[in-house]
Design a protein around this motif. Structure first.
Motif, short mmCIF file in Angstrom:
data_model
loop_
_atom_site.label_atom_id
_atom_site.label_comp_id
_atom_site.label_asym_id
_atom_site.label_seq_id
_atom_site.Cartn_x
_atom_site.Cartn_y
_atom_site.Cartn_z
N MET A 69 0.84 -1.17 0.00
CA MET A 69 0.00 0.00 0.00
C MET A 69 0.89 1.23 0.00
SD MET A 69 -2.90 1.54 0.13
CE MET A 69 -4.01 0.18 0.26
N PRO A 70 1.12 1.87 -1.14
CA PRO A 70 1.97 3.06 -1.17
C PRO A 70 1.24 4.31 -0.68
CG PRO A 70 1.22 2.54 -3.36
CD PRO A 70 0.70 1.47 -2.46
N PHE A 71 1.97 5.16 -0.06
CA PHE A 71 1.43 6.47 0.31
C PHE A 71 2.60 7.43 0.47
CE2 PHE A 71 2.08 4.04 4.15
CZ PHE A 71 2.71 4.91 5.00
N GLY A 72 2.33 8.71 0.31
CA GLY A 72 3.40 9.67 0.48
C GLY A 72 3.09 11.00 -0.17
N GLU A 73 4.12 11.82 -0.27
CA GLU A 73 4.02 13.14 -0.86
C GLU A 73 5.16 13.30 -1.86
OE1 GLU A 73 4.26 15.96 2.32
OE2 GLU A 73 2.57 15.10 3.37
N ALA A 74 4.93 14.10 -2.88
CA ALA A 74 5.96 14.40 -3.86
C ALA A 74 6.07 15.92 -4.00
CB ALA A 74 5.63 13.78 -5.21
N TYR A 75 7.29 16.40 -4.14
CA TYR A 75 7.56 17.83 -4.29
C TYR A 75 8.38 18.02 -5.57
CZ TYR A 75 6.25 17.72 0.60
OH TYR A 75 5.58 17.52 1.76
N LEU A 76 7.98 18.98 -6.37
CA LEU A 76 8.63 19.22 -7.64
C LEU A 76 8.92 20.71 -7.76
CD1 LEU A 76 9.37 17.73 -10.29
CD2 LEU A 76 7.14 18.41 -11.15
N ALA A 77 10.15 21.05 -8.18
CA ALA A 77 10.54 22.44 -8.39
C ALA A 77 11.40 22.51 -9.64
CB ALA A 77 11.32 22.97 -7.19
N TRP A 78 11.37 23.66 -10.30
CA TRP A 78 12.21 23.82 -11.49
C TRP A 78 12.66 25.26 -11.62
CZ3 TRP A 78 6.98 23.58 -11.54
CH2 TRP A 78 6.29 24.61 -12.18
N ASN A 79 13.78 25.41 -12.33
CA ASN A 79 14.29 26.72 -12.71
C ASN A 79 15.11 26.51 -13.98
OD1 ASN A 79 16.88 25.81 -11.98
ND2 ASN A 79 16.80 26.78 -9.97
N GLU A 80 15.83 27.53 -14.40
CA GLU A 80 16.58 27.42 -15.65
C GLU A 80 17.72 26.40 -15.58
OE1 GLU A 80 18.18 30.44 -12.98
OE2 GLU A 80 16.23 30.34 -13.93
N GLN A 81 18.10 26.00 -14.37
CA GLN A 81 19.19 25.02 -14.22
C GLN A 81 18.71 23.58 -14.22
OE1 GLN A 81 20.92 26.47 -10.60
NE2 GLN A 81 22.38 27.76 -11.72
N GLY A 82 17.42 23.35 -14.03
CA GLY A 82 16.96 21.96 -14.04
C GLY A 82 15.70 21.73 -13.23
N LEU A 83 15.45 20.48 -13.00
CA LEU A 83 14.24 20.00 -12.34
C LEU A 83 14.64 19.30 -11.06
CD1 LEU A 83 11.15 19.48 -12.82
CD2 LEU A 83 11.84 17.34 -13.89
N GLY A 84 13.94 19.60 -9.98
CA GLY A 84 14.22 18.95 -8.70
C GLY A 84 13.00 18.18 -8.22
N LEU A 85 13.22 16.97 -7.73
CA LEU A 85 12.14 16.11 -7.25
C LEU A 85 12.51 15.58 -5.88
CD1 LEU A 85 9.57 14.33 -7.65
CD2 LEU A 85 11.09 12.63 -8.67
N ALA A 86 11.57 15.64 -4.96
CA ALA A 86 11.75 15.05 -3.64
C ALA A 86 10.50 14.27 -3.29
CB ALA A 86 11.99 16.13 -2.59
N THR A 87 10.67 13.15 -2.63
CA THR A 87 9.52 12.37 -2.18
C THR A 87 9.70 12.02 -0.71
OG1 THR A 87 10.48 10.22 -2.73
CG2 THR A 87 9.19 11.30 -4.44
N ILE A 88 8.60 11.97 -0.02
CA ILE A 88 8.53 11.44 1.33
C ILE A 88 7.43 10.41 1.26
CG2 ILE A 88 8.04 11.91 3.75
CD1 ILE A 88 8.89 14.82 3.21
N GLY A 89 7.79 9.17 1.35
CA GLY A 89 6.78 8.14 1.17
C GLY A 89 7.23 6.80 1.69
N GLN A 90 6.31 5.87 1.59
CA GLN A 90 6.57 4.52 2.05
C GLN A 90 5.61 3.60 1.33
OE1 GLN A 90 6.43 4.14 6.30
NE2 GLN A 90 6.28 1.93 6.23
N ASP A 91 6.05 2.40 1.10
CA ASP A 91 5.14 1.39 0.62
C ASP A 91 5.27 0.17 1.54
OD1 ASP A 91 7.59 0.44 -0.17
OD2 ASP A 91 6.95 -0.14 -2.16
N TYR A 92 4.31 -0.69 1.47
CA TYR A 92 4.34 -1.89 2.29
C TYR A 92 3.85 -3.05 1.47
CZ TYR A 92 3.13 -5.50 5.55
OH TYR A 92 3.05 -6.70 6.17
N TYR A 93 4.57 -4.13 1.54
CA TYR A 93 4.10 -5.37 0.95
C TYR A 93 4.63 -6.51 1.81
CZ TYR A 93 8.64 -4.64 -1.21
OH TYR A 93 9.95 -4.35 -1.42
N ASP A 94 3.87 -7.55 1.87
CA ASP A 94 4.23 -8.73 2.64
C ASP A 94 5.12 -9.61 1.77
OD1 ASP A 94 4.35 -11.21 3.94
OD2 ASP A 94 2.40 -10.86 4.89
#
Length: 67
Positions: A1-26
């Motif tokens: 069961m995945p859950f979390g948050e994603a953050y995305l930012a950009w400027n002329e130098q590039g694209l930045g991505l950050a995630t805070i999340g977790q998944d669970y599987y047996d």
């Protein structure tokens, strides 16, 4: 069961991505041989258009195989 948050930012130098999340599987229910099945992985799918058409990217977050 995945859950979390994603953050995305950009400027002329590039694209930045950050995630805070977790998944669970047996692991006992997710039996597999060989490589981890990507369809079961926590992932972020992006479509980015930098001016030359959309490019699609997928980042897979896969835990190490238990020892």
């Amino acid at each position: 069961m995945p859950f979390g948050e994603a953050y995305l930012a950009w400027n002329e130098q590039g694209l930045g991505l950050a995630t805070i999340g977790q998944d669970y599987y047996d692991l006992d229910l997710l039996a597999y041989d060989g490589a981890f099945p990507l369809q079961e992985a926590f992932r972020v799918e992006l479509g980015v258009d930098g001016g030359n058409g959309v490019k699609h990217f997928t980042l897979y977050f896969i835990r190490p195989r238990p020892r």
